[in-house]
Scaffold this active site. Sequence first.
Site, PDB file in Angstrom:
ATOM      1  N   ARG A  21     -16.047 -45.058   9.595  1.00  0.00           N
ATOM      2  CA  ARG A  21     -16.050 -44.596  10.501  1.00  0.00           C
ATOM      3  C   ARG A  21     -16.042 -46.269  11.466  1.00  0.00           C
ATOM      4  O   ARG A  21     -15.453 -46.678  12.369  1.00  0.00           O
ATOM      5  CB  ARG A  21     -17.098 -44.018  11.257  1.00  0.00           C
ATOM      6  CG  ARG A  21     -17.381 -43.685  12.979  1.00  0.00           C
ATOM      7  CD  ARG A  21     -17.889 -42.552  13.316  1.00  0.00           C
ATOM      8  NE  ARG A  21     -18.754 -41.982  14.150  1.00  0.00           N
ATOM      9  CZ  ARG A  21     -18.935 -42.700  15.326  1.00  0.00           C
ATOM     10  NH1 ARG A  21     -19.924 -43.812  14.491  1.00  0.00           N
ATOM     11  NH2 ARG A  21     -19.001 -42.381  16.058  1.00  0.00           N
ATOM     12  N   ARG A  25     -13.712 -48.837  13.904  1.00  0.00           N
ATOM     13  CA  ARG A  25     -14.320 -49.115  15.070  1.00  0.00           C
ATOM     14  C   ARG A  25     -14.469 -50.044  15.271  1.00  0.00           C
ATOM     15  O   ARG A  25     -14.301 -50.730  16.671  1.00  0.00           O
ATOM     16  CB  ARG A  25     -14.986 -47.378  15.670  1.00  0.00           C
ATOM     17  CG  ARG A  25     -14.471 -46.578  14.874  1.00  0.00           C
ATOM     18  CD  ARG A  25     -14.540 -45.486  17.307  1.00  0.00           C
ATOM     19  NE  ARG A  25     -13.970 -44.139  16.730  1.00  0.00           N
ATOM     20  CZ  ARG A  25     -14.699 -42.829  16.278  1.00  0.00           C
ATOM     21  NH1 ARG A  25     -15.727 -43.318  17.430  1.00  0.00           N
ATOM     22  NH2 ARG A  25     -13.611 -41.732  16.280  1.00  0.00           N
ATOM     23  N   GLY A 102     -20.986 -49.713  -5.123  1.00  0.00           N
ATOM     24  CA  GLY A 102     -22.128 -50.287  -5.931  1.00  0.00           C
ATOM     25  C   GLY A 102     -21.973 -51.615  -6.658  1.00  0.00           C
ATOM     26  O   GLY A 102     -21.182 -52.668  -5.957  1.00  0.00           O
ATOM     27  N   ASN A 103     -22.350 -52.224  -7.738  1.00  0.00           N
ATOM     28  CA  ASN A 103     -22.386 -53.102  -8.663  1.00  0.00           C
ATOM     29  C   ASN A 103     -21.398 -53.550  -8.919  1.00  0.00           C
ATOM     30  O   ASN A 103     -20.527 -54.284  -9.252  1.00  0.00           O
ATOM     31  CB  ASN A 103     -22.992 -52.295  -9.548  1.00  0.00           C
ATOM     32  CG  ASN A 103     -24.304 -54.440 -10.114  1.00  0.00           C
ATOM     33  OD1 ASN A 103     -23.554 -54.690 -10.408  1.00  0.00           O
ATOM     34  ND2 ASN A 103     -25.253 -54.382 -10.274  1.00  0.00           N
ATOM     35  N   ILE A 127     -25.736 -43.324  -4.131  1.00  0.00           N
ATOM     36  CA  ILE A 127     -27.692 -43.090  -4.530  1.00  0.00           C
ATOM     37  C   ILE A 127     -28.442 -43.860  -4.476  1.00  0.00           C
ATOM     38  O   ILE A 127     -29.325 -43.626  -4.492  1.00  0.00           O
ATOM     39  CB  ILE A 127     -27.030 -41.983  -4.753  1.00  0.00           C
ATOM     40  CG1 ILE A 127     -26.536 -41.546  -5.909  1.00  0.00           C
ATOM     41  CG2 ILE A 127     -26.308 -40.639  -3.558  1.00  0.00           C
ATOM     42  CD1 ILE A 127     -27.128 -40.196  -6.560  1.00  0.00           C
ATOM     43  N   ASP A 128     -27.972 -44.636  -5.712  1.00  0.00           N
ATOM     44  CA  ASP A 128     -28.485 -45.420  -7.189  1.00  0.00           C
ATOM     45  C   ASP A 128     -29.840 -46.469  -5.929  1.00  0.00           C
ATOM     46  O   ASP A 128     -31.158 -45.926  -6.751  1.00  0.00           O
ATOM     47  CB  ASP A 128     -28.475 -45.615  -8.452  1.00  0.00           C
ATOM     48  CG  ASP A 128     -27.348 -45.489  -8.534  1.00  0.00           C
ATOM     49  OD1 ASP A 128     -27.366 -43.518  -8.358  1.00  0.00           O
ATOM     50  OD2 ASP A 128     -26.417 -45.768  -9.328  1.00  0.00           O
ATOM     51  N   MET A 170     -30.758 -38.620 -10.639  1.00  0.00           N
ATOM     52  CA  MET A 170     -29.514 -39.292 -11.289  1.00  0.00           C
ATOM     53  C   MET A 170     -30.524 -41.099 -11.142  1.00  0.00           C
ATOM     54  O   MET A 170     -31.596 -40.684 -10.353  1.00  0.00           O
ATOM     55  CB  MET A 170     -28.498 -39.323  -9.919  1.00  0.00           C
ATOM     56  CG  MET A 170     -27.799 -38.435 -11.092  1.00  0.00           C
ATOM     57  SD  MET A 170     -25.830 -37.636  -9.447  1.00  0.00           S
ATOM     58  CE  MET A 170     -25.063 -37.544 -11.029  1.00  0.00           C
ATOM     59  N   GLU A 223     -32.993 -40.637 -15.156  1.00  0.00           N
ATOM     60  CA  GLU A 223     -31.764 -40.283 -16.251  1.00  0.00           C
ATOM     61  C   GLU A 223     -31.511 -40.556 -17.058  1.00  0.00           C
ATOM     62  O   GLU A 223     -31.102 -41.200 -18.174  1.00  0.00           O
ATOM     63  CB  GLU A 223     -30.354 -39.436 -15.983  1.00  0.00           C
ATOM     64  CG  GLU A 223     -29.686 -41.013 -14.767  1.00  0.00           C
ATOM     65  CD  GLU A 223     -28.153 -40.335 -13.846  1.00  0.00           C
ATOM     66  OE1 GLU A 223     -28.128 -39.146 -14.821  1.00  0.00           O
ATOM     67  OE2 GLU A 223     -27.947 -41.526 -13.509  1.00  0.00           O
ATOM     68  N   HIS A 253     -25.443 -33.672  -9.686  1.00  0.00           N
ATOM     69  CA  HIS A 253     -24.334 -34.338  -9.135  1.00  0.00           C
ATOM     70  C   HIS A 253     -24.531 -33.862  -7.350  1.00  0.00           C
ATOM     71  O   HIS A 253     -23.671 -34.093  -6.185  1.00  0.00           O
ATOM     72  CB  HIS A 253     -22.610 -33.924  -9.285  1.00  0.00           C
ATOM     73  CG  HIS A 253     -22.124 -34.847 -10.455  1.00  0.00           C
ATOM     74  ND1 HIS A 253     -22.409 -34.772 -11.539  1.00  0.00           N
ATOM     75  CD2 HIS A 253     -21.681 -36.058  -9.834  1.00  0.00           C
ATOM     76  CE1 HIS A 253     -22.052 -35.527 -11.960  1.00  0.00           C
ATOM     77  NE2 HIS A 253     -21.681 -36.860 -10.853  1.00  0.00           N
TER      78      HIS A 253
HETATM   79  O1  F6P Z   1     -24.552 -44.477  -8.702  1.00  0.00           O
HETATM   80  C1  F6P Z   1     -24.243 -43.388  -8.965  1.00  0.00           C
HETATM   81  C2  F6P Z   1     -24.401 -42.039  -9.922  1.00  0.00           C
HETATM   82  O2  F6P Z   1     -24.642 -40.903  -9.371  1.00  0.00           O
HETATM   83  C3  F6P Z   1     -25.642 -42.482 -10.770  1.00  0.00           C
HETATM   84  O3  F6P Z   1     -26.428 -41.746 -10.240  1.00  0.00           O
HETATM   85  C4  F6P Z   1     -25.290 -41.573 -12.408  1.00  0.00           C
HETATM   86  O4  F6P Z   1     -25.821 -41.643 -13.713  1.00  0.00           O
HETATM   87  C5  F6P Z   1     -23.471 -41.544 -11.764  1.00  0.00           C
HETATM   88  O5  F6P Z   1     -23.037 -42.181 -10.249  1.00  0.00           O
HETATM   89  C6  F6P Z   1     -22.382 -40.158 -12.926  1.00  0.00           C
HETATM   90  O6  F6P Z   1     -21.229 -41.156 -12.302  1.00  0.00           O
HETATM   91  P1  F6P Z   1     -19.954 -40.075 -12.019  1.00  0.00           P
HETATM   92  O7  F6P Z   1     -19.822 -39.075 -11.243  1.00  0.00           O
HETATM   93  O8  F6P Z   1     -18.987 -41.075 -12.425  1.00  0.00           O
HETATM   94  O9  F6P Z   1     -20.479 -38.959 -14.152  1.00  0.00           O
END
Ligand code: F6P
Length: 351
Positions: A21, A25, A102-103, A127-128, A170, A223, A253
Amino acid sequence: MKRIAVFTSGGDAPGMNACIRAVVRAGHYYGLEVFGVIRGYDGMINGDLMEMDDRSVSNIIQKGGTILKSARSEAFRTPEGRKKAFQNLKKFGIDGLVAIGGNGTFTGAQLFHSEFGIPCVGCPGTIDNDLYGTDFTIGYDTAVNTCLAAIDRIRDTADAHERAFFIEVMGRDTGYIAVRSAIGGGAEMAIMPEKKMNVKDIIEKFKYGTSSSKSSHIVVVAEGDTSGRAGEIASAVKKAIPDLDIKVTILGHVQRGGAPTAADRVLASRLGLGAVEGLLKSKTNVMVGVINRTLTYTDFKETITKKKPINNELSRMIEILNGRKYQQPSEAKASAKAEKSTKAKKKAKSK
Ligand code: F6P
């Protein structure tokens, strides 16, 4: 620069919509045309782009997920895929990109820029919280709050049944989600890759924690911990302390969804605007972030390769706030000796 495109890529994160958004905008505010790419890099390869007007981003600031969809594109890893993506961007007259991800997203963007020179600014959306060049990433605060809501509920049942819970969160190969969830959730331990504990250390620490008068226990496990997943660690602890009633919960998730928190909405809006203004100032191959409340731009090269360390103060406080008094090494030795002899006496009695 006349026409830019925005896309989301990799794991979705709450706040990505607020960022889209802001890009749309802000782009219009500065007289740009803004296109949205559907399904990240896959959408570029398939020519799946649509023009976005101000109304197309109405009523999305509060929504989780991403209206542009997301994907982890295999095809973009190939030179043919990237060439096709570039041809499509040319066809649509796109002269600048905003990548939210992300990365992996920024690794792709950097390669794409080196091959075709298309300017790109990235917004950290994961989220990481594992990106160098920003204190926080979009979605992290929401994910931690989701973990806390779950931990609070687990605590009720843990207490009722006097159980120990190992809760897996996660974070891929980092412990950012784990450390804040553990502090906010009042956990006794955060097991995470940065701490580099082996199972033996974990058992020792856990034994020390359970020897207090507490009747229930919460342990947060990242994890990506190198000593194993929550299930494996819990089994090893159960073997060492068979009397303890242990349960494992994997939050999974659920951490990726839900309405973004205020902090994530504001951060995402700020970064979206920062990305557009960055492109207009001819910045490219950089990620926009916020460090010490100040908007900053960091080269993708650094963002991708450098590790953002977890503040030691955070992991240290979990132990202090665990409710056990600090023991001098000599005291610790003495209490371990006492524990050993009580055990031996118990054993002899049972014979
Ligand atoms: O990078 C975000 C993330 O949620 C990680 O924390 C996790 O390891 C990964 O993605 C899970 O990926 P997917 O949704 O492809 O299983």
